[in-house]
Design a protein around this motif. Structure first.
Motif, mmCIF file in Angstrom:
data_model
loop_
_atom_site.group_PDB
_atom_site.id
_atom_site.type_symbol
_atom_site.label_atom_id
_atom_site.label_comp_id
_atom_site.label_asym_id
_atom_site.label_seq_id
_atom_site.Cartn_x
_atom_site.Cartn_y
_atom_site.Cartn_z
ATOM 1 N N GLY A 145 -44.523 -21.578 11.044
ATOM 2 C CA GLY A 145 -43.408 -22.275 10.419
ATOM 3 C C GLY A 145 -42.826 -23.428 11.222
ATOM 4 N N LEU A 146 -43.418 -23.745 12.392
ATOM 5 C CA LEU A 146 -42.889 -24.815 13.243
ATOM 6 C C LEU A 146 -43.862 -25.989 13.328
ATOM 7 N N VAL A 147 -43.309 -27.209 13.317
ATOM 8 C CA VAL A 147 -44.072 -28.415 13.591
ATOM 9 C C VAL A 147 -43.365 -29.163 14.718
ATOM 10 N N ASP A 148 -44.150 -29.819 15.549
ATOM 11 C CA ASP A 148 -43.621 -30.583 16.679
ATOM 12 C C ASP A 148 -43.717 -32.063 16.331
ATOM 13 N N ILE A 149 -42.694 -32.831 16.705
ATOM 14 C CA ILE A 149 -42.704 -34.267 16.437
ATOM 15 C C ILE A 149 -42.682 -35.062 17.734
ATOM 16 N N GLY A 150 -43.233 -36.264 17.639
ATOM 17 C CA GLY A 150 -43.116 -37.261 18.686
ATOM 18 C C GLY A 150 -42.643 -38.539 18.015
ATOM 19 N N TYR A 151 -41.925 -39.375 18.738
ATOM 20 C CA TYR A 151 -41.380 -40.589 18.133
ATOM 21 C C TYR A 151 -41.069 -41.624 19.196
ATOM 22 N N GLY A 152 -40.885 -42.847 18.733
ATOM 23 C CA GLY A 152 -40.503 -43.926 19.632
ATOM 24 C C GLY A 152 -39.914 -45.085 18.852
ATOM 25 N N ILE A 153 -39.109 -45.879 19.521
ATOM 26 C CA ILE A 153 -38.469 -47.059 18.940
ATOM 27 C C ILE A 153 -38.842 -48.255 19.801
ATOM 28 N N LEU A 154 -39.095 -49.389 19.160
ATOM 29 C CA LEU A 154 -39.331 -50.607 19.925
ATOM 30 C C LEU A 154 -38.091 -50.920 20.757
ATOM 31 N N ASP A 155 -38.302 -51.381 21.987
ATOM 32 C CA ASP A 155 -37.188 -51.653 22.900
ATOM 33 C C ASP A 155 -36.109 -52.522 22.267
ATOM 34 N N SER A 156 -36.510 -53.510 21.512
ATOM 35 C CA SER A 156 -35.533 -54.446 20.932
ATOM 36 C C SER A 156 -34.648 -53.795 19.864
ATOM 37 N N TYR A 157 -35.014 -52.592 19.406
ATOM 38 C CA TYR A 157 -34.215 -51.894 18.397
ATOM 39 C C TYR A 157 -33.511 -50.662 18.965
ATOM 40 N N VAL A 184 -42.589 -25.165 6.307
ATOM 41 C CA VAL A 184 -41.889 -25.560 7.539
ATOM 42 C C VAL A 184 -40.517 -24.901 7.595
ATOM 43 N N LYS A 185 -40.316 -24.128 8.641
ATOM 44 C CA LYS A 185 -39.022 -23.466 8.876
ATOM 45 C C LYS A 185 -38.219 -24.169 9.964
ATOM 46 N N GLY A 186 -38.940 -24.872 10.865
ATOM 47 C CA GLY A 186 -38.255 -25.560 11.954
ATOM 48 C C GLY A 186 -39.113 -26.666 12.527
ATOM 49 N N VAL A 187 -38.440 -27.587 13.226
ATOM 50 C CA VAL A 187 -39.102 -28.728 13.855
ATOM 51 C C VAL A 187 -38.737 -28.715 15.330
ATOM 52 N N GLY A 194 -43.400 -34.893 33.677
ATOM 53 C CA GLY A 194 -42.347 -34.321 34.520
ATOM 54 C C GLY A 194 -41.503 -33.290 33.789
ATOM 55 N N SER A 195 -40.229 -33.226 34.138
ATOM 56 C CA SER A 195 -39.313 -32.238 33.562
ATOM 57 C C SER A 195 -38.921 -32.641 32.145
ATOM 58 N N LEU A 196 -39.112 -31.694 31.224
ATOM 59 C CA LEU A 196 -38.814 -31.941 29.812
ATOM 60 C C LEU A 196 -37.819 -30.925 29.284
ATOM 61 N N ILE A 197 -36.985 -31.365 28.342
ATOM 62 C CA ILE A 197 -36.112 -30.468 27.596
ATOM 63 C C ILE A 197 -36.810 -30.179 26.276
ATOM 64 N N VAL A 198 -36.834 -28.913 25.894
ATOM 65 C CA VAL A 198 -37.444 -28.477 24.639
ATOM 66 C C VAL A 198 -36.320 -28.299 23.612
ATOM 67 N N TRP A 199 -36.545 -28.832 22.402
ATOM 68 C CA TRP A 199 -35.542 -28.846 21.342
ATOM 69 C C TRP A 199 -36.091 -28.203 20.076
ATOM 70 N N LYS A 200 -35.182 -27.668 19.246
ATOM 71 C CA LYS A 200 -35.581 -27.111 17.952
ATOM 72 C C LYS A 200 -34.479 -27.382 16.924
ATOM 73 N N CYS A 201 -34.921 -27.701 15.714
ATOM 74 C CA CYS A 201 -34.029 -27.859 14.563
ATOM 75 C C CYS A 201 -34.560 -26.959 13.461
ATOM 76 N N MET A 202 -33.743 -26.032 13.017
ATOM 77 C CA MET A 202 -34.183 -25.094 11.983
ATOM 78 C C MET A 202 -33.707 -25.551 10.614
ATOM 79 N N ARG A 203 -34.499 -25.178 9.588
ATOM 80 C CA ARG A 203 -34.148 -25.482 8.205
ATOM 81 C C ARG A 203 -32.772 -24.889 7.901
ATOM 82 N N LYS A 204 -31.948 -25.667 7.237
ATOM 83 C CA LYS A 204 -30.631 -25.155 6.817
ATOM 84 C C LYS A 204 -30.839 -24.269 5.614
ATOM 85 N N LYS A 205 -30.174 -23.143 5.598
ATOM 86 C CA LYS A 205 -30.361 -22.156 4.531
ATOM 87 C C LYS A 205 -29.660 -22.588 3.270
#
Length: 164
Positions: A83-95, A118-121, A153-164
């Protein structure tokens, strides 16, 4: 500042052209390595060729609806796993710092949660990337831990669950 973002999907043929030539056109947009890291394109094609549904592999671009500019990108890093999917993302520096990343993440969360499997991201940020941490917090992500990555290096792990 709130922005309206549309996710623009990249078809497999465009990803293959990008990998072969370092540039591709997708729905009238020029896609370069500052928008799509090569490692992301390679991973998308590898997963697709191994049988994963293109929906979970495809790179998505953040199109600013006010001026039509492509301002960043995101992808799912896996098909749903328990039920989980992982995302990666980025924004152009100018934005950066203008709300585009928050709007883009809101759009990809909407895509994920429109799929019943999908139950969470999940996502990860560098412990030093405060801006990216704020983007996730604004979109309802909660810190669930940390981990060490040999490259990042050191990473923070995050989760967002589906709102019921």
């Amino acid at each position: 500042m709130s922005h309206k973002i549309e996710l623009v999907a990249m078809p497999p043929e465009a990803v293959e052209k990008f990998l072969a030539e370092g540039i591709a056109h997708c729905l009238m947009f020029e896609i370069t390595k500052d928008l799509l890291p090569e490692v992301v394109a390679q991973d998308a094609m590898l997963r697709y060729r191994s049988g994963q549904d293109w929906f979970w592999c495809l790179p998505r671009f953040f199109k600013n609806l006010s001026d039509g500019a492509i301002v960043g990108s995101a992808c799912f890093k896996n098909s749903p796993d328990n039920g989980l999917v992982d995302i990666g993302y980025g924004i152009l520096d100018s934005y950066g710092g203008k709300g585009f990343a928050s709007a883009g993440i809101a759009a990809i969360l909407n895509e994920a949660f429109n799929r019943p499997e999908v139950k969470g991201v999940t996502a990860e940020t560098s412990v030093d990337n405060i801006a990216s941490q704020r983007v996730l917090e604004k979109n309802g992500f909660k810190k669930t831990g940390t981990r060490e990555d040999p490259e990042d290096g050191s990473l923070i792990v995050w989760k967002c669950m589906r709102k019921k």
